[in-house]
Scaffold this active site. Structure first.
Site, PDB file in Angstrom:
ATOM      1  N   THR A 119     -25.668  -7.619 -21.032  1.00 36.66           N
ATOM      2  CA  THR A 119     -26.162  -6.248 -20.958  1.00 36.66           C
ATOM      3  C   THR A 119     -27.677  -6.203 -20.774  1.00 36.66           C
ATOM      4  O   THR A 119     -28.402  -7.086 -21.253  1.00 36.66           O
ATOM      5  CB  THR A 119     -25.806  -5.505 -22.263  1.00 36.66           C
ATOM      6  N   TYR A 143     -26.423  -4.314 -30.859  1.00 36.83           N
ATOM      7  CA  TYR A 143     -25.547  -4.566 -29.702  1.00 36.83           C
ATOM      8  C   TYR A 143     -26.196  -5.577 -28.766  1.00 36.83           C
ATOM      9  O   TYR A 143     -25.582  -6.589 -28.387  1.00 36.83           O
ATOM     10  CB  TYR A 143     -25.270  -3.244 -28.974  1.00 36.83           C
TER      11      TYR A 143
HETATM   12  C1  UD1 Z   1     -25.308   1.706 -21.681  1.00 31.49           C
HETATM   13  C2  UD1 Z   1     -24.198   0.821 -22.178  1.00 31.49           C
HETATM   14  C3  UD1 Z   1     -24.784  -0.366 -22.861  1.00 31.49           C
HETATM   15  C4  UD1 Z   1     -25.772  -1.070 -21.953  1.00 31.49           C
HETATM   16  C5  UD1 Z   1     -26.816  -0.096 -21.457  1.00 31.49           C
HETATM   17  C6  UD1 Z   1     -27.706  -0.760 -20.413  1.00 31.49           C
HETATM   18  C7  UD1 Z   1     -22.038   1.642 -22.959  1.00 31.49           C
HETATM   19  C8  UD1 Z   1     -21.292   2.425 -23.994  1.00 31.49           C
HETATM   20  N1  UD1 Z   1     -23.374   1.569 -23.120  1.00 31.49           N
HETATM   21  O1  UD1 Z   1     -26.019   2.180 -22.818  1.00 31.49           O
HETATM   22  O2  UD1 Z   1     -23.742  -1.233 -23.200  1.00 31.49           O
HETATM   23  O3  UD1 Z   1     -26.411  -2.075 -22.641  1.00 31.49           O
HETATM   24  O4  UD1 Z   1     -26.154   0.997 -20.832  1.00 31.49           O
HETATM   25  O5  UD1 Z   1     -28.705   0.125 -20.002  1.00 31.49           O
HETATM   26  O6  UD1 Z   1     -21.473   1.116 -22.032  1.00 31.49           O
HETATM   27  N2  UD1 Z   1     -27.621  10.352 -23.138  1.00 31.49           N
HETATM   28  C9  UD1 Z   1     -27.767  11.706 -23.365  1.00 31.49           C
HETATM   29  N3  UD1 Z   1     -26.671  12.406 -23.782  1.00 31.49           N
HETATM   30  C10 UD1 Z   1     -25.455  11.819 -24.009  1.00 31.49           C
HETATM   31  C11 UD1 Z   1     -25.322  10.433 -23.767  1.00 31.49           C
HETATM   32  C12 UD1 Z   1     -26.427   9.733 -23.343  1.00 31.49           C
HETATM   33  O7  UD1 Z   1     -28.848  12.258 -23.187  1.00 31.49           O
HETATM   34  O8  UD1 Z   1     -24.507  12.515 -24.414  1.00 31.49           O
HETATM   35  C13 UD1 Z   1     -28.770   9.593 -22.618  1.00 31.49           C
HETATM   36  C14 UD1 Z   1     -29.217   8.436 -23.499  1.00 31.49           C
HETATM   37  O9  UD1 Z   1     -30.147   8.825 -24.452  1.00 31.49           O
HETATM   38  C15 UD1 Z   1     -29.798   7.493 -22.416  1.00 31.49           C
HETATM   39  C16 UD1 Z   1     -28.919   7.757 -21.185  1.00 31.49           C
HETATM   40  O10 UD1 Z   1     -28.360   9.046 -21.388  1.00 31.49           O
HETATM   41  O11 UD1 Z   1     -31.104   7.851 -22.094  1.00 31.49           O
HETATM   42  C17 UD1 Z   1     -27.794   6.760 -21.019  1.00 31.49           C
HETATM   43  O12 UD1 Z   1     -27.071   6.655 -22.235  1.00 31.49           O
HETATM   44  P1  UD1 Z   1     -25.602   6.023 -22.285  1.00 31.49           P
HETATM   45  O13 UD1 Z   1     -24.792   6.512 -21.158  1.00 31.49           O
HETATM   46  O14 UD1 Z   1     -25.071   6.217 -23.670  1.00 31.49           O
HETATM   47  O15 UD1 Z   1     -25.885   4.479 -22.004  1.00 31.49           O
HETATM   48  P2  UD1 Z   1     -26.892   3.482 -22.739  1.00 31.49           P
HETATM   49  O16 UD1 Z   1     -27.155   3.849 -24.137  1.00 31.49           O
HETATM   50  O17 UD1 Z   1     -28.064   3.307 -21.821  1.00 31.49           O
END
Ligand code: UD1
Length: 333
Positions: A119, A143
């Site tokens: 990752t 993680y």
């Molecule tokens: C994901 C992966 C992780 C990997 C990373 C690499 C999963 C579950 N997570 O994590 O394994 O190491 O990419 O970059 O596969 N966000 C919001 N609202 C939401 C959800 C997310 O604003 O409801 C934002 C988060 O703060 C972040 C972005 O969207 O800035 C991406 O978040 P998310 O999709 O959860 O992925 P990562 O945490 O980056």
């Protein structure tokens, strides 16, 4: 010479199932090992499935022996960053300790190649948000640490034996099989694209933006979103590379450019034809501001070329899958 079979741990999960599908399209003999805690039998689309844990040495040894396994693709893991912050031992147990068990079995049974799902979280907060494979490794959540420890075990085992491996460091995986056969089906999903598509089709009320005060162009987090089909293809290319005698290596899997949370949500609204219901919340624990891949090494060494580097296509495939889940939720059966 007949090709050895391939063991895919976590092959009933989101990314693993897309890889299983592509391997079978290439007529490779695949065995899936999955405990179905987050995966779904239907996602294996008829591939041989053994239900069990990667940490179960007796079971894994039996599978390696019975199926003449030459290569292992290891996906099985917990992957939710905020959960790893609140329950770190769950991550060190299922990700790190289980990988150790798996590798011990691989060494004992003469498995030739391992491809490991790592990752971008191993980089922590890279300088200017851009990570190269040789950037400092400094995870900021358990993680990422649990995956980095597994990378190191693999590195050391390869140095001490004939095993060769590829570590693939995934950036933000999104989208689904363009033919709509499989997709992201995780319950209680946390991934931005998944959550946004659920809000778009009405299986959840709204989507939150976690933090609008990051040092990024619009203040929201920036990530390198890679279509799951391109990521799956990277695994097939890595396997070919190892089978042709390639040396152990580590590759970033991303496109080399990013989108902000707001840009992703705008695209989901645009493709769905209606703006999403959005609320702004504070930053989420363990989130770096920006994480983009320098993805030149995988292009140079594996010759990997993305075919779906387009946010609209990614979102369209994810939305199609979400609509399908809404009308035919196989997870209820
Ligand atoms: C994901 C992966 C992780 C990997 C990373 C690499 C999963 C579950 N997570 O994590 O394994 O190491 O990419 O970059 O596969 N966000 C919001 N609202 C939401 C959800 C997310 O604003 O409801 C934002 C988060 O703060 C972040 C972005 O969207 O800035 C991406 O978040 P998310 O999709 O959860 O992925 P990562 O945490 O980056």
């Amino acid at each position: 010479m007949a090709q050895h079979s391939i063991l895919v741990t976590g092959g009933a999960g989101y990314i693993g199932s897309h890889v299983v599908q592509q391997l079978r399209e290439k007529h490779r003999n695949v065995v899936v090992l999955d405990n179905l805690t987050t995966g779904f039998q239907q996602a294996t689309l008829g591939a041989e499935l053994i239900i069990g844990d990667t940490g179960d040495k007796i079971l894994v040894s039996q599978i390696l022996k019975d199926h003449d396994i030459g290569a292992v693709l290891h996906f099985a893991a917990h992957t939710i960053v905020p959960e790893s912050v609140t329950d770190p031992l769950k991550y060190y147990g299922n990700n790190t300790c289980s990988t150790r068990n798996l590798l011990e079995c691989c060494a004992a049974h003469g498995v030739k190649h391992v491809i490991f799902s790592s990752t971008a979280a191993v980089y922590g907060i890279p300088a200017e948000g851009l990570a190269r494979e040789d950037s400092p490794l400094s995870p900021i959540n358990p993680y990422g640490t649990s995956k980095l420890m597994s990378e190191w075990m693999l590195r050391d085992l390869s140095a001490a034996s004939d095993l060769t491996h590829v570590v693939l460091r995934y950036f933000n995986v999104a989208g689904c099989d363009p033919q709509g056969r499989i997709g992201q089906s995780t319950r209680k999903a946390t991934l931005l694209t998944k959550v946004a598509c659920e809000a778009a089709v009405g299986t959840r009320d709204q989507v939150a933006i976690f933090g609008t005060d990051y040092p990024t162009p619009d203040g929201t987090g920036v990530r390198d979103y890679i279509h799951v089909e391109d990521l799956a293809n990277a695994h097939l290319m890595a396997l070919d590379y190892l089978e042709q005698g390639g040396e152990s290596n580590t590759f970033n899997c991303g496109y080399g450019h990013g989108y902000s949370v707001r840009e992703v949500l705008d695209m989901v609204g645009k493709v769905n034809g209606e703006a999403l219901n959005i609320k702004v919340l504070p930053r989420r624990a363990g989130d770096p501001p920006s994480l983009i891949a320098d993805a030149s090494r995988i292009r140079e060494i594996l010759g990997w070329q993305p075919a779906f580097d387009d946010l609209e296509q990614i979102v369209q495939s994810a939305l199609n899958w979400e609509r399908k889940l809404k009308t035919h939720d196989f997870r209820n059966h």
